[in-house]
Write a protein that holds these residues in place. Structure first.
Motif, short mmCIF file in Angstrom:
data_model
loop_
_atom_site.label_atom_id
_atom_site.label_comp_id
_atom_site.label_asym_id
_atom_site.label_seq_id
_atom_site.Cartn_x
_atom_site.Cartn_y
_atom_site.Cartn_z
N ARG A 46 -3.98 13.53 1.36
CA ARG A 46 -2.55 13.81 1.44
C ARG A 46 -1.73 12.55 1.15
N VAL A 47 -0.48 12.83 0.78
CA VAL A 47 0.54 11.78 0.66
C VAL A 47 1.52 12.00 1.79
N ILE A 48 1.78 10.97 2.58
CA ILE A 48 2.62 11.12 3.76
C ILE A 48 3.80 10.16 3.69
N ARG A 49 4.92 10.57 4.32
CA ARG A 49 6.06 9.69 4.46
C ARG A 49 6.14 9.30 5.94
N VAL A 50 6.27 8.00 6.21
CA VAL A 50 6.35 7.48 7.57
C VAL A 50 7.70 6.84 7.76
N ILE A 51 8.40 7.19 8.83
CA ILE A 51 9.74 6.69 9.12
C ILE A 51 9.72 6.01 10.48
N ASP A 52 10.30 4.81 10.54
CA ASP A 52 10.39 4.10 11.82
C ASP A 52 11.42 2.98 11.68
N ARG A 53 11.84 2.46 12.80
CA ARG A 53 12.69 1.27 12.77
C ARG A 53 11.87 0.10 12.28
N SER A 54 12.56 -0.85 11.67
CA SER A 54 11.85 -2.00 11.10
C SER A 54 11.26 -2.84 12.23
N PRO A 55 9.97 -3.21 12.13
CA PRO A 55 9.39 -4.09 13.15
C PRO A 55 10.07 -5.45 13.21
N LYS A 56 10.73 -5.87 12.10
CA LYS A 56 11.37 -7.18 12.05
C LYS A 56 12.82 -7.13 12.54
N ASP A 57 13.48 -6.01 12.28
CA ASP A 57 14.89 -5.87 12.67
C ASP A 57 15.09 -4.43 13.11
N ARG A 58 15.26 -4.20 14.42
CA ARG A 58 15.31 -2.84 14.94
C ARG A 58 16.56 -2.09 14.48
N ALA A 59 17.55 -2.81 13.92
CA ALA A 59 18.75 -2.14 13.43
C ALA A 59 18.51 -1.50 12.07
N GLN A 60 17.48 -1.86 11.37
CA GLN A 60 17.15 -1.33 10.06
C GLN A 60 16.10 -0.24 10.17
N ARG A 61 16.11 0.67 9.20
CA ARG A 61 15.13 1.76 9.18
C ARG A 61 14.29 1.65 7.91
N VAL A 62 12.99 1.85 8.09
CA VAL A 62 12.07 1.75 6.95
C VAL A 62 11.41 3.11 6.75
N GLU A 63 11.37 3.53 5.48
CA GLU A 63 10.65 4.75 5.10
C GLU A 63 9.63 4.38 4.05
N VAL A 64 8.37 4.80 4.28
CA VAL A 64 7.28 4.45 3.38
C VAL A 64 6.55 5.73 2.98
N GLY B 130 0.81 -1.21 0.00
CA GLY B 130 0.00 0.00 0.00
C GLY B 130 0.84 1.25 0.00
N ALA B 131 1.93 1.27 -0.79
CA ALA B 131 2.88 2.38 -0.75
C ALA B 131 3.23 2.81 -2.16
N HIS B 132 3.76 4.06 -2.24
CA HIS B 132 4.31 4.57 -3.50
C HIS B 132 5.82 4.36 -3.55
N VAL B 133 6.49 4.52 -2.41
CA VAL B 133 7.94 4.36 -2.34
C VAL B 133 8.28 3.64 -1.05
N ILE B 134 9.21 2.69 -1.11
CA ILE B 134 9.70 1.97 0.07
C ILE B 134 11.21 2.05 0.08
N ASP B 135 11.77 2.50 1.19
CA ASP B 135 13.22 2.54 1.37
C ASP B 135 13.55 1.72 2.61
N LEU B 136 14.44 0.70 2.42
CA LEU B 136 14.93 -0.10 3.54
C LEU B 136 16.42 0.19 3.70
N ILE B 137 16.79 0.87 4.76
CA ILE B 137 18.16 1.32 4.99
C ILE B 137 18.82 0.37 5.96
N GLN B 138 19.88 -0.30 5.51
CA GLN B 138 20.60 -1.27 6.31
C GLN B 138 21.58 -0.57 7.26
#
Length: 482
Positions: free
Chosen positions: A129-147, A77-85
């Motif tokens: 609106r179109v929103i960007r949501v940033i949080d740590r990954s629920p699966k791996d807290r060392a990774q950051r997810v931006e949606v 359900g996203a337009h852009v997904i960024d997974l930052i290691q």
């Protein structure tokens, strides 16, 4: 005033207030719930985005086809997904022409108040609106997810959740209000309505209203019911007593004219007795003439009372010791109920030269009533004295009258100053002490019982200190003198 109608009754107000308070409680509960619902929704989108981004890692050369990329973005359900290691590698999924972001929400630093504020802002937002949501990954807290995602689907889910909460809240409020209403109506409202109906009926017709039957419950409602029933009995007794007093006053007013004529004739005859040659007759004649004059004056005061309703006072300086001696002589010059002549000793301990401002006739009458009651009850020694004064200059002057009689029985002490109820002897009507107290109150003082035991009783007469120029105390309504 009639009993309130159902719409204005305590029951209706209780029902409305209960519903309002339950709804208020539901609103207070809904606030954190809707914030938590929005947070959970975003966390689910972030978890789906993390899973979609991991497919990039498994693809050859970290590249996925456009068809797979579109399916993965649609799944998240996203337009852009960024997974930052942790090593700064970025796995990215994006549509060919992603929309411009209207607002960014970083959930890593969001507090409770911020979550509540953002939830209500979303519910009241009119734009898509179109929103960007940033949080740590629920699966791996060392990774950051931006949606980057559309906000409208989340708002629709929040509205559906709100409608569900509203339906549940209304149901809970109605059930809770009904249970509270039924319980409080049985425990409080219905007993209060009975009490109210009893009070209204008693006010309309104190004599004809049915007596209130108090409940046996031990809480405040039961106490109020029992006290109200006791008060109704007291008021009914007071009304009957007032009717008796009114009838007595009317009868006294009718016979006073004839009685004053008879006493006037007796006074003329007593004057002739003073000319008798018998020394004993000439000795007792002045006392007889004084008693007749006092009786004539008493009849005049009775007529004034029945006409004006107030005890007349003629204040002036009087010698308290001489007044006490005269009152004692009057009281001892009487007969006991069995016809036996009184043989009692009157001890006057009032210091010579004690002068007060009072009505001599009325104060003598109060002292005579006290001493006459004592000797008729069986006392053979009475003592009048002045109690020690307090240190202040305006402290009342207290005159004590003590006797060695058998004391007052419990019934007399319970109704001591109540006319027709406070008599300590058989055949008495209980007016002596009531009249004495009214005399003291008319002077601005008070009559009180200090003690009463098997060895005697002590009464105190508190008289205010007043100089010759002092204002006359306001007279109080008195009983018909006897």
């Amino acid at each position: 005033m009639p009993v309130p109608s159902a719409a204005n009754s305590l029951s209706a107000k209780l029902l409305v207030l209960t519903i309002l308070f339950v709804l208020l409680a539901e609103v207070l509960i809904y606030t954190p719930f809707i914030a938590r619902f929005r947070m959970t929704y975003l966390e689910e989108r972030l978890a789906a985005a993390h899973i979609a981004a991991l497919s990039v890692e498994a693809a050859p050369d970290l590249m996925v086809t456009k068809q797979l990329q579109a399916k993965l973005l649609s799944y998240a359900g996203a337009h852009v997904i960024d997974l930052i290691q942790p090593d700064a590698r970025v796995y990215m999924l994006s549509r060919p022409m992603p929309p411009e972001v209207d607002e960014t929400f970083d959930l890593r630093a969001a507090g409770n108040w911020a979550l509540v504020r953002d939830a209500f802002r979303a519910l009241t937002e009119p734009r898509d609106r179109v929103i960007r949501v940033i949080d740590r990954s629920p699966k791996d807290r060392a990774q950051r997810v931006e949606v980057t995602m559309d906000e409208r689907p989340m708002i629709d889910a929040m509205l559906d959740f709100s409608r569900s909460i509203l339906a549940v809240s209304v149901a809970i409020s109605l059930i809770a209000a009904g249970l509270v209403f039924v319980t409080l109506h049985a425990l409080l409202v219905r007993p209060m309505r009975r009490l109210t109906a009893g009070v209204v009926a008693f006010r309309r017709d104190p004599d004809g209203a049915p007596p209130l039957v108090p409940e046996t419950r031990g809480d405040e409602i039961g106490v109020a019911g029992r006290e109200l029933a006791a008060m109704q009995g007291t008021v009914r007794a007071a009304l009957r007593q007032r009717e008796r007093l009114a009838a007595l006053g009317t009868a006294v007013a009718k016979i006073n004219h004839d009685l004053r004529g008879i006493l006037s004739t007796a006074s003329l005859l007593s004057e002739r007795l003073g000319e008798s040659a018998d020394p004993e007759v000439r000795r007792v004649t002045p006392r007889l003439m004084a008693s007749l004059d006092r009786a004539v004056e008493l009849c005049g005061q009775t007529l004034s009372f029945t006409r004006d309703g107030a005890l007349p006072l003629r204040l002036g300086p009087i010698d308290l010791r001489a007044l006490a001696e005269e009152a004692g002589a009057q009281a001892l010059d009487t007969l006991r109920p069995d016809g036996e002549r009184v043989e009692a000793r009157w001890i006057n301990d009032v210091p010579a030269g004690t002068v007060i401002q009072a009505d001599a006739g009325q104060l003598s009458r109060a002292l005579a009533n006290l001493t006459r009651n004592a000797v008729q009850a069986g006392a053979d020694e009475l003592r009048v004295a002045i109690a020690p004064r307090a240190g202040t200059a305006d402290a009342p002057l207290t005159v004590t009258v003590a006797d060695n009689g058998p004391g007052l029985p419990p019934r007399a002490r319970d109704h001591l100053f109540q006319p027709f109820a406070g008599s300590a002897r058989a055949g008495g009507i209980g007016l002596g002490l009531a009249i004495a107290r009214e005399v003291l109150r008319a002077h601005g003082g008070e009559l009180r019982l200090v003690e009463s035991t098997g060895e005697g009783s002590v009464f105190a007469l508190d008289l205010p200190v007043a100089g010759p120029g002092a204002a006359r105390p306001a007279p109080r309504k008195s009983f018909v003198p006897h």
